[in-house]
Design a protein around this motif. Structure first.
Motif, short mmCIF file in Angstrom:
data_model
loop_
_atom_site.label_atom_id
_atom_site.label_comp_id
_atom_site.label_asym_id
_atom_site.label_seq_id
_atom_site.Cartn_x
_atom_site.Cartn_y
_atom_site.Cartn_z
N ALA A 110 0.82 -1.22 0.00
CA ALA A 110 0.00 0.00 0.00
C ALA A 110 0.85 1.26 0.00
N LEU A 111 2.13 1.12 0.33
CA LEU A 111 3.02 2.28 0.31
C LEU A 111 3.35 2.72 -1.11
N ASP A 112 3.03 1.87 -2.08
CA ASP A 112 3.24 2.22 -3.49
C ASP A 112 2.00 2.87 -4.11
N PHE A 113 0.94 3.03 -3.33
CA PHE A 113 -0.26 3.72 -3.83
C PHE A 113 0.03 5.21 -4.01
N GLU A 114 -0.73 5.85 -4.88
CA GLU A 114 -0.71 7.31 -4.92
C GLU A 114 -1.37 7.84 -3.65
N PHE A 115 -0.79 8.88 -3.07
CA PHE A 115 -1.31 9.46 -1.84
C PHE A 115 -2.14 10.71 -2.12
N GLY A 116 -2.98 10.63 -3.13
CA GLY A 116 -3.95 11.68 -3.38
C GLY A 116 -3.40 12.88 -4.10
N THR A 117 -3.96 14.05 -3.76
CA THR A 117 -3.63 15.30 -4.43
C THR A 117 -3.36 16.41 -3.42
N LEU A 118 -2.68 17.44 -3.90
CA LEU A 118 -2.49 18.68 -3.14
C LEU A 118 -3.02 19.82 -3.99
N LYS A 119 -3.99 20.55 -3.47
CA LYS A 119 -4.58 21.67 -4.18
C LYS A 119 -4.24 22.95 -3.45
#
Length: 235
Positions: free
Chosen positions: A206-215
């Protein structure tokens, strides 16, 4: 009306205008803590599910605000906010008139995990975030639970999905929006998650998942409530 804040805002806007109108020879640091400017991280559903799988909770500290919605996990019943807002305290304009970096000093996120099998609590705190646009890294001060702080460590690599373009409106208004996506943990951040959270081996993919976005939402409108721009120190 807070005339001191208006004066600061006038000076900040004037600095931006000066930088945009001339060839800069050095970096310019512009305070933004008194403005209603924020950086918001939104985790993915996969992130929240993986957090819940290992009974991991993420909470706001310092200037950070949980902006929700709150998601209740199906495995451990953890309650985690899907997004968090960090007040932007300063931006740095580079020598090429680009935004070299932006910081959210005084903001923090706490990652806490309770191992239900052993009863042991573990975790770490990320604080005083900086987006380094030249290196395409998000940096933060890292403090493992019971450990010593390591200043400005690389946490995420990112992609610029929507570049920041500042818009000027006479006489004192500056606005802008930006979206960074494909947030990926740096190699050292993966090690941090594994060791500081004592993650079981099955959770490591799960550490290889994308960790979302920064807006990033930039505005020179004044904040209704003042914030501290002192660095957050994990307790």
């Amino acid at each position: 009306m807070n005339f001191a804040a208006v004066s600061f805002r006038t000076a900040a806007v004037a600095t931006i205008a000066l930088a945009a109108a001339s060839v800069a020879q050095a970096q310019l640091t512009i305070p933004f803590g008194f403005t209603n400017s924020n950086s918001t991280q939104t985790f993915t559903d996969d992130n929240l599910a993986s957090f819940d799988l290992v009974n991991l909770t993420v909470s706001a500290a310092g200037n950070t605000t949980a902006t929700g919605p709150v998601v209740v996990g199906e495995s451990s019943g953890t309650q985690n906010s899907k997004s968090f807002a960090f007040p932007i305290t300063k931006i740095v304009i580079g020598s090429k008139l680009n935004i070299a970096s932006g910081s959210a000093v005084g903001s923090a996120l706490k990652f806490d995990r309770l191992d239900v099998d052993t009863g042991l609590a573990s975790g770490f705190t990320l604080a005083n975030f900086t987006i380094d646009y030249d290196k395409k890294l998000v940096l933060a001060d890292v403090t493992p639970k019971g450990g010593v702080v390591a200043l400005q460590q690389p946490i995420y690599l990112f992609n610029v999905a929507t570049p920041l373009a500042l818009k000027y409106k006479f006489p004192l208004t500056v606005t802008g929006n930006e979206l960074l996506d494909q947030l990926m943990l740096s190699p050292s951040a993966k090690t941090l998650f594994k060791t500081a959270l004592q993650l079981p081996e099955f959770a490591e993919p799960a550490l290889d998942f994308e960790f979302g976005t920064l807006k990033q939402d930039i505005s020179t409108t004044l904040r209704k409530t003042a914030i501290s721009t002192k660095p957050y120190v994990a307790k």
